[in-house]
Write a protein that holds these residues in place. Sequence first.
Motif, PDB file in Angstrom:
ATOM      1  N   PHE A 106       0.852  -1.185   0.000  1.00 18.01           N
ATOM      2  CA  PHE A 106       0.000   0.000   0.000  1.00 18.01           C
ATOM      3  C   PHE A 106       0.890   1.238   0.000  1.00 18.01           C
ATOM      4  O   PHE A 106       1.844   1.323   0.785  1.00 18.01           O
ATOM      5  N   GLU A 142       0.591   5.528  -0.137  1.00 21.32           N
ATOM      6  CA  GLU A 142      -0.306   6.683  -0.054  1.00 21.32           C
ATOM      7  C   GLU A 142       0.511   7.963  -0.148  1.00 21.32           C
ATOM      8  O   GLU A 142       1.667   8.020   0.300  1.00 21.32           O
ATOM      9  N   LEU A 202       1.432  10.528   1.507  1.00 17.37           N
ATOM     10  CA  LEU A 202       1.415  10.742   2.953  1.00 17.37           C
ATOM     11  C   LEU A 202       2.852  10.824   3.426  1.00 17.37           C
ATOM     12  O   LEU A 202       3.649   9.926   3.130  1.00 17.37           O
ATOM     13  N   GLY A 209      -6.043   4.945   1.057  1.00 14.25           N
ATOM     14  CA  GLY A 209      -6.022   5.789   2.210  1.00 14.25           C
ATOM     15  C   GLY A 209      -6.933   7.043   2.110  1.00 14.25           C
ATOM     16  O   GLY A 209      -7.683   7.251   1.160  1.00 14.25           O
ATOM     17  N   ASN A 210      -6.884   7.771   3.202  1.00 17.69           N
ATOM     18  CA  ASN A 210      -7.664   9.007   3.280  1.00 17.69           C
ATOM     19  C   ASN A 210      -7.445   9.880   2.051  1.00 17.69           C
ATOM     20  O   ASN A 210      -8.364  10.557   1.578  1.00 17.69           O
ATOM     21  N   TRP A 247      -2.955  14.952   5.352  1.00 12.91           N
ATOM     22  CA  TRP A 247      -1.627  14.686   5.914  1.00 12.91           C
ATOM     23  C   TRP A 247      -0.713  15.900   5.874  1.00 12.91           C
ATOM     24  O   TRP A 247       0.438  15.817   6.290  1.00 12.91           O
ATOM     25  N   ASN A 295     -12.695   4.700   0.527  1.00  9.14           N
ATOM     26  CA  ASN A 295     -11.812   4.246   1.610  1.00  9.14           C
ATOM     27  C   ASN A 295     -12.367   4.773   2.933  1.00  9.14           C
ATOM     28  O   ASN A 295     -12.685   5.965   3.042  1.00  9.14           O
ATOM     29  N   GLU A 296     -12.502   3.924   3.903  1.00  8.38           N
ATOM     30  CA  GLU A 296     -12.984   4.338   5.232  1.00  8.38           C
ATOM     31  C   GLU A 296     -14.074   5.412   5.091  1.00  8.38           C
ATOM     32  O   GLU A 296     -13.964   6.520   5.637  1.00  8.38           O
ATOM     33  N   TYR A 330      -5.488  -2.253  12.144  1.00 14.71           N
ATOM     34  CA  TYR A 330      -4.246  -1.695  12.685  1.00 14.71           C
ATOM     35  C   TYR A 330      -4.036  -2.187  14.104  1.00 14.71           C
ATOM     36  O   TYR A 330      -4.995  -2.336  14.863  1.00 14.71           O
ATOM     37  N   GLU A 374      -5.641  -2.585   4.395  1.00 11.81           N
ATOM     38  CA  GLU A 374      -4.666  -1.872   5.229  1.00 11.81           C
ATOM     39  C   GLU A 374      -4.495  -2.680   6.505  1.00 11.81           C
ATOM     40  O   GLU A 374      -5.483  -3.016   7.163  1.00 11.81           O
ATOM     41  N   TRP A 383       0.841   0.628  14.391  1.00  6.29           N
ATOM     42  CA  TRP A 383       0.689   2.092  14.413  1.00  6.29           C
ATOM     43  C   TRP A 383       1.180   2.568  15.771  1.00  6.29           C
ATOM     44  O   TRP A 383       0.501   2.439  16.773  1.00  6.29           O
ATOM     45  N   LEU A 441       3.351  10.170  10.112  1.00  2.42           N
ATOM     46  CA  LEU A 441       3.240   8.723  10.318  1.00  2.42           C
ATOM     47  C   LEU A 441       4.546   7.955  10.085  1.00  2.42           C
ATOM     48  O   LEU A 441       4.524   6.766   9.813  1.00  2.42           O
ATOM     49  N   ALA A 445       0.407  -1.609   5.562  1.00 10.49           N
ATOM     50  CA  ALA A 445       0.483  -0.152   5.533  1.00 10.49           C
ATOM     51  C   ALA A 445       1.742   0.296   6.269  1.00 10.49           C
ATOM     52  O   ALA A 445       1.854   0.045   7.451  1.00 10.49           O
ATOM     53  N   GLN A 446       2.607   0.965   5.538  1.00  8.76           N
ATOM     54  CA  GLN A 446       2.665   1.241   4.118  1.00  8.76           C
ATOM     55  C   GLN A 446       4.066   0.875   3.623  1.00  8.76           C
ATOM     56  O   GLN A 446       4.884   0.433   4.418  1.00  8.76           O
ATOM     57  N   LEU A 457       4.248   4.307   8.759  1.00  7.62           N
ATOM     58  CA  LEU A 457       3.727   3.195   9.568  1.00  7.62           C
ATOM     59  C   LEU A 457       4.653   1.976   9.466  1.00  7.62           C
ATOM     60  O   LEU A 457       5.857   2.125   9.568  1.00  7.62           O
TER      61      LEU A 457
HETATM   62  O1  AHR Z   1      -2.565   4.337   6.502  1.00 13.13           O
HETATM   63  C1  AHR Z   1      -2.854   5.572   7.083  1.00 13.13           C
HETATM   64  C2  AHR Z   1      -4.345   5.860   7.145  1.00 13.13           C
HETATM   65  O2  AHR Z   1      -4.970   4.918   7.968  1.00 13.13           O
HETATM   66  C3  AHR Z   1      -5.090   5.730   5.846  1.00 13.13           C
HETATM   67  O3  AHR Z   1      -4.978   6.874   5.065  1.00 13.13           O
HETATM   68  C4  AHR Z   1      -6.493   5.509   6.296  1.00 13.13           C
HETATM   69  O4  AHR Z   1      -7.232   4.732   5.385  1.00 13.13           O
HETATM   70  C5  AHR Z   1      -6.339   4.796   7.632  1.00 13.13           C
HETATM   71  O5  AHR Z   1      -7.087   5.373   8.611  1.00 13.13           O
END
Ligand code: AHR
Length: 500
Positions: free
Chosen positions: A23, A25, A27, A70-71, A96, A171-172, A248, A302, A306, A317, A349-350, A355
């Motif tokens: 994954f 992102e 970020l 991701g977000n 981010w 996503n989420e 996570y 994901e 964390w 992150l 992730a990731q 992370l």
């Molecule tokens: O991986 C970081 C974030 O964690 C992602 O952007 C989101 O999907 C999750 O909350």
Amino acid sequence: MLNVTIDALRPSCRVEPNLFGHFVEHLGRCVYDGLWVGTDSSIPNTEGFRTDVVDALKAIRPPVIRWPGGNFADDYHWEDGVGPPETRPVRTNRWWGGLETNQLGTHEFIAFCRLVGAEPYLAGNVGSETPRTLRNWEEYCNFDGDSTLAQRRRANGAADPFDVRYWGVGNENWAAGGCMAADEYAAAYRRYATLLLRQEVGGEPLRLIACGPPGDGPAWTRSFFEAFHRPDDVLSVSRMWGYAPHFYTFAGPEEVGATEFTDEQWYSFLSLGAGVEGLILDQRAIMDEFDPERRISLVLDEWGSWHRTERTGPDALWQQSTLRDAVLAAITLDTFVRHADLVAMANVAQLVNVLQALFLTEGDRLLLTPTYHVFDMYKGHQAGARLEVVIEAGEVSVAGATTTGLQAVSGSASVSDGVVTVSLVNPHLHDGVEVGITLEGATVTTVELAQLGADVPQAHNTFDDPERVHPRRARVEPAGSGWSHVLPPRSISVFTASIT
Ligand code: AHR
């Protein structure tokens, strides 16, 4: 001696390579610095991607890579990232922090996937765009005819379609993807799927992946499928290929960072991580109520550790990765292999600098984290046939520590072309375990061992000491249908056995 018994003559389901997916992102320093440095960079690069990352990633056979979030995915407009790089807009990165220059867009991401031999998985924007936008992105990527969007792709340098099979529908969406209730997301999902599902790649419908619940969210999943499943719509189940919870393992609030933890925190963290098995079983059980034929696959797009990190800014992150994270990765991957009939894809992730990263970069330097080594050691499971493993161990028991669900020895096994891969984890901090491994029905001719451990549980690799946590390799002497070996404390062992 602890017995580990494997029925070598009864391979069951295929271990999908996609269980070992990745994954990426937009970020922190995941994309820019971590992967993409641009073709003008003094850092050695291949088509703008760090050559060191490309080479090391290729070596572990990455099957699939999810992008761009991701977000971030729910604030991303794909057209920002195509066309001449100098004309691409610069946007704020809402989730981010910092600016998004769009220098890595669709063409670059596809090029990266091709360089490392992975399949692309594009996450679409549901939170802030429309079904039409995602449909257009798909046409731009995949259409082989003469539509305006396909011609635009060609004008931007890609004569052939990208053949992207995996498409995330948001996503989420219960949070950054629009703060939707389960039934609202189900309605949104149906609108997207209606436009996308007639499309095919390689003679098969697109593989659309729906966002899963918050946390282990049984209530959300049930509400989602209740709203999604319309008895008057016989196509509804076939409109979804995958349903994707995230999992996570969060460090406790009293922990100060990835590299500082007590013995009790080692165990409580791994015990939380072992909960991935419960998530898989619980989510599949709810899905089975609505999809008893299991046409919809469970996807964990994901997962990972964390720790306490900065949530925004240039190093958002970013975290170190210790032996504890590697043990978490091994327990998780073993769980996926054991449940290869229930899980079709998973994405750690990731990939870089974010992370539970496999790679950390600093300028032109790269280091492989202990988690990278686990993916390397476990690659023999990819595309094998799962073998049942019976391990005569209960949960770890340590006075004063939370160890719920954490097995004293856990693992998995698979077979491919007369070679059996057996992975075993001993999470105990101080006690080794002697195991006697039997491959019932087989004669073992050779056994190679790759083992990851370290002098202290907090051990990690740094740019000054990049090989501190590194697998050691050895031969083990087989006897008849098996072998025995002492699993050192806090270690991961992967045995590769040739059998007749
Ligand atoms: O991986 C970081 C974030 O964690 C992602 O952007 C989101 O999907 C999750 O909350």
